[in-house]
Design a protein around this motif. Sequence first.
Motif, PDB file in Angstrom:
ATOM      1  N   ASN A 274      -7.262  64.693   2.958  1.00 37.12           N
ATOM      2  CA  ASN A 274      -7.286  66.124   2.665  1.00 37.12           C
ATOM      3  C   ASN A 274      -8.715  66.589   2.430  1.00 37.12           C
ATOM      4  O   ASN A 274      -9.482  65.921   1.731  1.00 37.12           O
ATOM      5  CB  ASN A 274      -6.450  66.420   1.426  1.00 37.12           C
ATOM      6  N   PHE A 275      -9.064  67.723   2.991  1.00 38.94           N
ATOM      7  CA  PHE A 275     -10.346  68.355   2.745  1.00 38.94           C
ATOM      8  C   PHE A 275     -10.128  69.518   1.785  1.00 38.94           C
ATOM      9  O   PHE A 275      -9.107  70.213   1.844  1.00 38.94           O
ATOM     10  CB  PHE A 275     -10.972  68.805   4.067  1.00 38.94           C
ATOM     11  N   ASP A 276     -11.114  69.717   0.903  1.00 39.83           N
ATOM     12  CA  ASP A 276     -10.923  70.631  -0.220  1.00 39.83           C
ATOM     13  C   ASP A 276     -11.240  72.080   0.095  1.00 39.83           C
ATOM     14  O   ASP A 276     -10.627  72.989  -0.475  1.00 39.83           O
ATOM     15  CB  ASP A 276     -11.791  70.166  -1.392  1.00 39.83           C
ATOM     16  N   ARG A 277     -12.244  72.327   0.897  1.00 38.35           N
ATOM     17  CA  ARG A 277     -12.684  73.701   1.195  1.00 38.35           C
ATOM     18  C   ARG A 277     -12.797  73.858   2.697  1.00 38.35           C
ATOM     19  O   ARG A 277     -13.311  72.955   3.371  1.00 38.35           O
ATOM     20  CB  ARG A 277     -14.026  73.998   0.534  1.00 38.35           C
ATOM     21  N   TRP A 278     -12.378  75.011   3.182  1.00 40.18           N
ATOM     22  CA  TRP A 278     -12.374  75.281   4.613  1.00 40.18           C
ATOM     23  C   TRP A 278     -13.089  76.597   4.913  1.00 40.18           C
ATOM     24  O   TRP A 278     -13.031  77.536   4.105  1.00 40.18           O
ATOM     25  CB  TRP A 278     -10.932  75.387   5.117  1.00 40.18           C
ATOM     26  N   GLY A 279     -13.714  76.630   6.068  1.00 36.18           N
ATOM     27  CA  GLY A 279     -14.270  77.882   6.549  1.00 36.18           C
ATOM     28  C   GLY A 279     -13.206  78.695   7.263  1.00 36.18           C
ATOM     29  O   GLY A 279     -12.056  78.256   7.407  1.00 36.18           O
ATOM     30  N   GLN A 280     -13.605  79.852   7.738  1.00 37.35           N
ATOM     31  CA  GLN A 280     -12.662  80.770   8.374  1.00 37.35           C
ATOM     32  C   GLN A 280     -12.494  80.511   9.860  1.00 37.35           C
ATOM     33  O   GLN A 280     -11.571  81.026  10.487  1.00 37.35           O
ATOM     34  CB  GLN A 280     -13.121  82.217   8.157  1.00 37.35           C
ATOM     35  N   GLY A 281     -13.376  79.702  10.411  1.00 32.73           N
ATOM     36  CA  GLY A 281     -13.260  79.336  11.818  1.00 32.73           C
ATOM     37  C   GLY A 281     -14.114  80.177  12.732  1.00 32.73           C
ATOM     38  O   GLY A 281     -14.475  81.315  12.415  1.00 32.73           O
TER      39      GLY A 281
ATOM     40  N   TYR B 227     -13.182  74.757  12.989  1.00 30.49           N
ATOM     41  CA  TYR B 227     -13.360  74.903  11.548  1.00 30.49           C
ATOM     42  C   TYR B 227     -14.228  73.783  11.004  1.00 30.49           C
ATOM     43  O   TYR B 227     -14.140  72.639  11.467  1.00 30.49           O
ATOM     44  CB  TYR B 227     -12.003  74.827  10.827  1.00 30.49           C
ATOM     45  N   CYS B 228     -15.018  74.112   9.996  1.00 34.95           N
ATOM     46  CA  CYS B 228     -15.649  73.055   9.216  1.00 34.95           C
ATOM     47  C   CYS B 228     -14.965  73.014   7.850  1.00 34.95           C
ATOM     48  O   CYS B 228     -14.410  74.013   7.396  1.00 34.95           O
ATOM     49  CB  CYS B 228     -17.151  73.264   9.072  1.00 34.95           C
ATOM     50  N   ALA B 229     -14.995  71.844   7.247  1.00 36.96           N
ATOM     51  CA  ALA B 229     -14.341  71.651   5.958  1.00 36.96           C
ATOM     52  C   ALA B 229     -15.109  70.622   5.155  1.00 36.96           C
ATOM     53  O   ALA B 229     -15.754  69.736   5.719  1.00 36.96           O
ATOM     54  CB  ALA B 229     -12.896  71.190   6.163  1.00 36.96           C
ATOM     55  N   ALA B 230     -15.024  70.745   3.845  1.00 39.47           N
ATOM     56  CA  ALA B 230     -15.729  69.837   2.947  1.00 39.47           C
ATOM     57  C   ALA B 230     -14.739  69.056   2.094  1.00 39.47           C
ATOM     58  O   ALA B 230     -13.747  69.610   1.610  1.00 39.47           O
ATOM     59  CB  ALA B 230     -16.683  70.623   2.040  1.00 39.47           C
ATOM     60  N   ARG B 231     -15.036  67.798   1.955  1.00 38.57           N
ATOM     61  CA  ARG B 231     -14.250  66.946   1.063  1.00 38.57           C
ATOM     62  C   ARG B 231     -15.178  66.458  -0.039  1.00 38.57           C
ATOM     63  O   ARG B 231     -16.302  66.021   0.238  1.00 38.57           O
ATOM     64  CB  ARG B 231     -13.649  65.762   1.822  1.00 38.57           C
ATOM     65  N   TYR B 232     -14.729  66.500  -1.292  1.00 38.80           N
ATOM     66  CA  TYR B 232     -15.589  66.206  -2.431  1.00 38.80           C
ATOM     67  C   TYR B 232     -15.264  64.905  -3.135  1.00 38.80           C
ATOM     68  O   TYR B 232     -15.735  64.669  -4.253  1.00 38.80           O
ATOM     69  CB  TYR B 232     -15.569  67.380  -3.415  1.00 38.80           C
ATOM     70  N   SER B 233     -14.470  64.055  -2.508  1.00 40.80           N
ATOM     71  CA  SER B 233     -14.183  62.755  -3.097  1.00 40.80           C
ATOM     72  C   SER B 233     -14.135  61.704  -2.004  1.00 40.80           C
ATOM     73  O   SER B 233     -13.872  62.005  -0.842  1.00 40.80           O
ATOM     74  CB  SER B 233     -12.867  62.805  -3.873  1.00 40.80           C
TER      75      SER B 233
ATOM     76  N   SER C  55     -22.856  68.689  -2.935  1.00 40.21           N
ATOM     77  CA  SER C  55     -22.169  67.619  -3.660  1.00 40.21           C
ATOM     78  C   SER C  55     -20.959  67.084  -2.909  1.00 40.21           C
ATOM     79  O   SER C  55     -20.154  66.370  -3.481  1.00 40.21           O
ATOM     80  CB  SER C  55     -21.729  68.117  -5.036  1.00 40.21           C
ATOM     81  N   TYR C  56     -20.849  67.391  -1.636  1.00 45.78           N
ATOM     82  CA  TYR C  56     -19.708  66.939  -0.850  1.00 45.78           C
ATOM     83  C   TYR C  56     -19.792  65.440  -0.600  1.00 45.78           C
ATOM     84  O   TYR C  56     -20.858  64.834  -0.656  1.00 45.78           O
ATOM     85  CB  TYR C  56     -19.694  67.673   0.498  1.00 45.78           C
ATOM     86  N   ALA C  57     -18.664  64.851  -0.272  1.00 40.16           N
ATOM     87  CA  ALA C  57     -18.642  63.471   0.195  1.00 40.16           C
ATOM     88  C   ALA C  57     -18.748  63.431   1.710  1.00 40.16           C
ATOM     89  O   ALA C  57     -19.431  62.568   2.273  1.00 40.16           O
ATOM     90  CB  ALA C  57     -17.358  62.772  -0.254  1.00 40.16           C
ATOM     91  N   CYS C  58     -18.085  64.391   2.352  1.00 39.62           N
ATOM     92  CA  CYS C  58     -18.132  64.438   3.811  1.00 39.62           C
ATOM     93  C   CYS C  58     -17.806  65.851   4.297  1.00 39.62           C
ATOM     94  O   CYS C  58     -17.117  66.605   3.618  1.00 39.62           O
ATOM     95  CB  CYS C  58     -17.176  63.432   4.445  1.00 39.62           C
ATOM     96  N   ILE C  59     -18.349  66.179   5.457  1.00 33.14           N
ATOM     97  CA  ILE C  59     -18.071  67.434   6.130  1.00 33.14           C
ATOM     98  C   ILE C  59     -17.352  67.110   7.437  1.00 33.14           C
ATOM     99  O   ILE C  59     -17.831  66.284   8.223  1.00 33.14           O
ATOM    100  CB  ILE C  59     -19.364  68.211   6.436  1.00 33.14           C
ATOM    101  N   GLY C  60     -16.231  67.741   7.640  1.00 35.27           N
ATOM    102  CA  GLY C  60     -15.463  67.508   8.854  1.00 35.27           C
ATOM    103  C   GLY C  60     -15.432  68.741   9.729  1.00 35.27           C
ATOM    104  O   GLY C  60     -15.522  69.866   9.252  1.00 35.27           O
ATOM    105  N   TRP C  61     -15.349  68.491  11.013  1.00 39.64           N
ATOM    106  CA  TRP C  61     -15.123  69.559  11.992  1.00 39.64           C
ATOM    107  C   TRP C  61     -13.742  69.347  12.603  1.00 39.64           C
ATOM    108  O   TRP C  61     -13.399  68.230  13.009  1.00 39.64           O
ATOM    109  CB  TRP C  61     -16.184  69.527  13.089  1.00 39.64           C
TER     110      TRP C  61
END
Length: 123
Positions: free
Chosen positions: A109-116, A95-101, A31-37
């Motif tokens: 701002n990205f909402d959730r982040w991995g540990q890297g 890191y990857c991160a997810a933004r939900y809006s 349900s993400y809007a975008c995934i960032g690296w």
Amino acid sequence: QVQLVESGGGSVQAGESLRLSCVVSGSTPSSYACIGWFRQASGQGREGVAMLTSSGSTWYADFVKGRFAVSRDNTKTVFYLQMDGLKADDTAMYYCAARYSYPCSINRNFDRWGQGTQVTVSS
């Protein structure tokens, strides 16, 4: 709770390739809007590397254009960062991160982040 887990980092020589993976899991993993690296080198600030939106649009930082590529699998819950032609300057924690809006932007701002996952490139 959505979780992101990166893998695929390692130590390589300049000019070689690596493929990073980011697995998104949880109640609504797609349900993400975008995934960032992103990446952060030792002693440096974090910088955006690439981004993939839910509609499939991509963005790349100028310093990786033509060398890196983002993609995802058919489930839209596993994401990849293919890194070719690696340089010593690419050494960093990734890191990857997810933004939900929306809107999607690497500067938002990205909402959730991995540990890297660490990438080390020797020249």
